[in-house]
Structure formats: structure tokens, C-alpha cells
Design a protein around this motif. Sequence first.
Motif, PDB file in Angstrom:
ATOM      1  N   LEU A   1       0.834  -1.189   0.000  1.00 20.01           N
ATOM      2  CA  LEU A   1       0.000   0.000   0.000  1.00 20.01           C
ATOM      3  C   LEU A   1       0.879   1.254   0.000  1.00 20.01           C
ATOM      4  O   LEU A   1       1.906   1.315   0.651  1.00 20.01           O
ATOM      5  N   ARG A   2       0.372   2.242  -0.722  1.00 20.79           N
ATOM      6  CA  ARG A   2       1.114   3.503  -0.758  1.00 20.79           C
ATOM      7  C   ARG A   2       0.753   4.375   0.432  1.00 20.79           C
ATOM      8  O   ARG A   2      -0.300   4.209   1.045  1.00 20.79           O
ATOM      9  N   ASP A   3       1.626   5.327   0.690  1.00 19.38           N
ATOM     10  CA  ASP A   3       1.381   6.262   1.791  1.00 19.38           C
ATOM     11  C   ASP A   3       0.452   7.368   1.283  1.00 19.38           C
ATOM     12  O   ASP A   3       0.877   8.291   0.600  1.00 19.38           O
ATOM     13  N   THR A   4      -0.827   7.261   1.608  1.00 21.88           N
ATOM     14  CA  THR A   4      -1.802   8.246   1.114  1.00 21.88           C
ATOM     15  C   THR A   4      -1.809   9.511   1.946  1.00 21.88           C
ATOM     16  O   THR A   4      -2.264  10.552   1.487  1.00 21.88           O
ATOM     17  N   MET A   5      -1.329   9.506   3.144  1.00 27.21           N
ATOM     18  CA  MET A   5      -1.312  10.706   3.982  1.00 27.21           C
ATOM     19  C   MET A   5      -0.332  11.740   3.429  1.00 27.21           C
ATOM     20  O   MET A   5      -0.590  12.924   3.474  1.00 27.21           O
ATOM     21  N   GLY A   6       0.798  11.293   2.885  1.00 27.43           N
ATOM     22  CA  GLY A   6       1.754  12.227   2.298  1.00 27.43           C
ATOM     23  C   GLY A   6       1.198  12.904   1.065  1.00 27.43           C
ATOM     24  O   GLY A   6       1.369  14.096   0.852  1.00 27.43           O
ATOM     25  N   GLU A   7       0.493  12.145   0.252  1.00 31.35           N
ATOM     26  CA  GLU A   7      -0.119  12.730  -0.941  1.00 31.35           C
ATOM     27  C   GLU A   7      -1.244  13.676  -0.570  1.00 31.35           C
ATOM     28  O   GLU A   7      -1.435  14.711  -1.210  1.00 31.35           O
ATOM     29  N   GLN A   8      -2.009  13.334   0.456  1.00 37.57           N
ATOM     30  CA  GLN A   8      -3.103  14.212   0.894  1.00 37.57           C
ATOM     31  C   GLN A   8      -2.553  15.540   1.416  1.00 37.57           C
ATOM     32  O   GLN A   8      -3.096  16.592   1.131  1.00 37.57           O
ATOM     33  N   GLY A   9      -1.473  15.515   2.154  1.00 36.78           N
ATOM     34  CA  GLY A   9      -0.869  16.751   2.652  1.00 36.78           C
ATOM     35  C   GLY A   9      -0.331  17.609   1.518  1.00 36.78           C
ATOM     36  O   GLY A   9      -0.472  18.834   1.531  1.00 36.78           O
ATOM     37  N   ARG A  10       0.273  16.983   0.526  1.00 37.08           N
ATOM     38  CA  ARG A  10       0.777  17.725  -0.626  1.00 37.08           C
ATOM     39  C   ARG A  10      -0.368  18.335  -1.433  1.00 37.08           C
ATOM     40  O   ARG A  10      -0.287  19.457  -1.908  1.00 37.08           O
ATOM     41  N   PHE A  11      -1.469  17.580  -1.556  1.00 34.93           N
ATOM     42  CA  PHE A  11      -2.643  18.095  -2.255  1.00 34.93           C
ATOM     43  C   PHE A  11      -3.223  19.304  -1.534  1.00 34.93           C
ATOM     44  O   PHE A  11      -3.592  20.298  -2.163  1.00 34.93           O
ATOM     45  N   ASN A  12      -3.314  19.245  -0.206  1.00 34.69           N
ATOM     46  CA  ASN A  12      -3.832  20.381   0.569  1.00 34.69           C
ATOM     47  C   ASN A  12      -2.936  21.604   0.411  1.00 34.69           C
ATOM     48  O   ASN A  12      -3.435  22.735   0.308  1.00 34.69           O
TER      49      ASN A  12
END
Length: 101
Positions: A1-12
Motif C-alpha cells: 500500500l502507498r502512503d496516502t497521507m503524504g499525498e493528501q498533505g501535498r494536495f492540501n
Amino acid sequence: LRDTMGEQGRFNALNCTSMVLCMVIFSLTVAACVVDWFKYSKEYQTSLRRDNSGIPIVTSHNTALNSTRMFFTLEGETLQVMSPTLNINQFQTYSGRSSVE
């Protein structure tokens, strides 16, 4: 599984940056529509008169004797001329001008 929290923070962060950029562009657009693009003003507070022998005397005044002002906006240009005997406040749209001026 990928780290979705890092992508969510970058998106924000990118979303916040794009909103700030949109607000800056909108504010500059409103400012360009509201304020004068260019002003030109010339005001004279001295007068020249001659005494009985013909010698010129320069007299300084606290208030303006005459002035010329030009304002350029999105809609057109305004010419204001004020003197003791003349008072002109004339607005002209850009479409009303001849192309030779």
C-alpha cells in the motif's frame, strides 16, 4: 500500500497555494478597474506682473492660480482645467476619440 497521507498533505498545500494565487489575481483585476491608470497634473502658484517702471515681479500664492489635470481609466479620459475665469471638467470615452490623435 502507498502512503496516502503524504499525498493528501501535498494536495492540501497545492490547493491552498492555488487559492491564494486566485485571490491575488482577482484583487489585481479589481484594482486595475478601480484606480486611475495614469494621472498628469500641472499646477501654477506664481504669477508674473509688472510694476509701474515695467520691471517684472513674481508673486507667490498659497492657492493654485490655475491647474490642468488628466486622468486615464478603463472607460476613457477626463480633462480638468481650472483657472479664475475658466472651469472645464470634460470626460471622453476612448471610442469617441479619432484614431489620428
